[in-house]
Write a protein that holds these residues in place. Structure first.
Motif, PDB file in Angstrom:
ATOM      1  N   GLY A 120       0.837  -1.187   0.000  1.00  0.00           N
ATOM      2  CA  GLY A 120       0.000   0.000   0.000  1.00  0.00           C
ATOM      3  C   GLY A 120       0.876   1.243   0.000  1.00  0.00           C
ATOM      4  N   LYS A 121       0.263   2.383   0.323  1.00  0.00           N
ATOM      5  CA  LYS A 121       1.018   3.643   0.364  1.00  0.00           C
ATOM      6  C   LYS A 121       0.596   4.440   1.589  1.00  0.00           C
ATOM      7  N   ALA A 122       1.591   5.111   2.187  1.00  0.00           N
ATOM      8  CA  ALA A 122       1.324   5.968   3.342  1.00  0.00           C
ATOM      9  C   ALA A 122       1.823   7.371   3.041  1.00  0.00           C
ATOM     10  N   ARG A 123       1.133   8.356   3.583  1.00  0.00           N
ATOM     11  CA  ARG A 123       1.546   9.740   3.417  1.00  0.00           C
ATOM     12  C   ARG A 123       2.623  10.040   4.451  1.00  0.00           C
ATOM     13  N   VAL A 124       3.823  10.384   3.936  1.00  0.00           N
ATOM     14  CA  VAL A 124       4.961  10.751   4.780  1.00  0.00           C
ATOM     15  C   VAL A 124       5.366  12.150   4.353  1.00  0.00           C
ATOM     16  N   VAL A 141       4.478   0.962   1.299  1.00  0.00           N
ATOM     17  CA  VAL A 141       4.524   0.269   2.582  1.00  0.00           C
ATOM     18  C   VAL A 141       4.167  -1.192   2.369  1.00  0.00           C
ATOM     19  N   ASN A 142       4.753  -2.041   3.194  1.00  0.00           N
ATOM     20  CA  ASN A 142       4.420  -3.463   3.251  1.00  0.00           C
ATOM     21  C   ASN A 142       3.926  -3.762   4.657  1.00  0.00           C
ATOM     22  N   GLY A 143       2.891  -4.572   4.745  1.00  0.00           N
ATOM     23  CA  GLY A 143       2.357  -4.933   6.046  1.00  0.00           C
ATOM     24  C   GLY A 143       1.074  -5.712   5.887  1.00  0.00           C
ATOM     25  N   PRO A 144       0.382  -5.948   6.984  1.00  0.00           N
ATOM     26  CA  PRO A 144      -0.883  -6.680   6.914  1.00  0.00           C
ATOM     27  C   PRO A 144      -1.936  -5.832   6.203  1.00  0.00           C
ATOM     28  N   LEU A 190       8.690   0.966   3.346  1.00  0.00           N
ATOM     29  CA  LEU A 190       8.551   0.932   4.789  1.00  0.00           C
ATOM     30  C   LEU A 190       7.765  -0.309   5.202  1.00  0.00           C
ATOM     31  N   LEU A 191       8.253  -1.028   6.182  1.00  0.00           N
ATOM     32  CA  LEU A 191       7.527  -2.168   6.742  1.00  0.00           C
ATOM     33  C   LEU A 191       6.750  -1.653   7.944  1.00  0.00           C
ATOM     34  N   VAL A 192       5.423  -1.856   7.930  1.00  0.00           N
ATOM     35  CA  VAL A 192       4.570  -1.252   8.934  1.00  0.00           C
ATOM     36  C   VAL A 192       3.720  -2.293   9.652  1.00  0.00           C
ATOM     37  N   LYS A 193       3.221  -1.847  10.806  1.00  0.00           N
ATOM     38  CA  LYS A 193       2.228  -2.630  11.564  1.00  0.00           C
ATOM     39  C   LYS A 193       1.172  -1.654  12.028  1.00  0.00           C
ATOM     40  N   PRO A 194      -0.024  -2.137  12.387  1.00  0.00           N
ATOM     41  CA  PRO A 194      -1.053  -1.220  12.887  1.00  0.00           C
ATOM     42  C   PRO A 194      -0.551  -0.526  14.147  1.00  0.00           C
ATOM     43  N   ALA A 195      -0.788   0.768  14.235  1.00  0.00           N
ATOM     44  CA  ALA A 195      -0.357   1.526  15.419  1.00  0.00           C
ATOM     45  C   ALA A 195      -1.179   1.132  16.626  1.00  0.00           C
ATOM     46  N   ALA A 196      -0.552   1.111  17.771  1.00  0.00           N
ATOM     47  CA  ALA A 196      -1.250   0.719  18.999  1.00  0.00           C
ATOM     48  C   ALA A 196      -1.995   1.880  19.593  1.00  0.00           C
TER      49      ALA A 196
END
Length: 148
Positions: free
Chosen positions: A110-114, A121-124, A142-148
Motif C-alpha cells: 500500500g502507500k502511506a503519506r509521509v 509500505v508493506n504490512g498486513p 517501509l515495513l509497517v504494523k497497525p499503530a497501537a
C-alpha cells in the motif's frame, strides 16, 4: 619569572594558548586542560596562593574538567552522533514513527503519506486512513504494523 605580571594573567594566557592549540589540532583534549588553566587563573585572582598551590590546583582542575568531559559530556555526544548517523538514510529516519495510510494495504502492499509525499509500505492488509507504525525499512519500502 615575570615579577610584574599577576599570576592569574599567566594562567589565562596558558589557557588561551591551550585552547588555541585545540583549535589548530582538534582532539577534545587540550580544551579541557585549557579550562583547568582558566579555572586556576580565576582561583589565583580570588585567593593569593603560592606557585606550588597554584600548580596543584591546576592539576586538580585539569583532571576534573577532563573527567567531566569523559563521564558527562562524551556519552551525550555519542548519542547525538548515533542519531545523526541516519542523516542520509531517509527511510531509517521513519522507524518508530506513525503515519496514515493514503491507500489501503492490499496483498501486503500500500502507500502511506509521509510529509508531503507517498511512500510504499508493506504490512498486513489494512484499509485506507488507518494509522500505522514503521517497524523497519527494506530499500525504499517501509515495513509497517497497525499503530497501537
Amino acid at each position: 619569572m615575570f615579577p610584574d605580571v599577576a599570576t592569574h594573567y599567566l594562567w589565562w594566557i596558558v589557557a588561551l594558548v591551550l585552547i588555541g592549540a585545540e583549535v589548530l589540532l582538534p582532539g577534545y583534549f587540550l580544551l579541557w586542560i585549557g579550562i583547568g588553566a582558566a579555572a586556576t587563573g580565576l582561583l589565583a585572582l580570588v585567593a593569593p596562593l603560592s606557585m606550588l598551590a597554584q600548580a596543584i590546583a591546576f592539576v586538580v582542575f585539569a583532571f576534573l574538567s577532563c573527567a567531566i568531559y569523559w563521564y558527562a559530556l562524551r556519552p551525550r555526544m555519542r548519542r547525538t552522533e548515533q542519531s545523526e548517523s541516519r542523516l542520509n538514510r531517509r527511510g531509517e529516519q521513519n522507524i518508530g514513527r506513525q503515519y496514515v495510510l493514503a491507500e489501503a494495504i492490499v496483498n501486503g502492499r500500500g502507500k502511506a503519506r509521509v510529509g508531503d509525499g507517498l511512500w510504499l509500505v508493506n504490512g498486513p492488509d489494512l484499509p485506507a486512513g488507518t494509522t500505522v507504525e514503521v517497524v523497519a525499512v527494506e530499500g525504499n519500502t517501509l515495513l509497517v504494523k497497525p499503530a497501537a
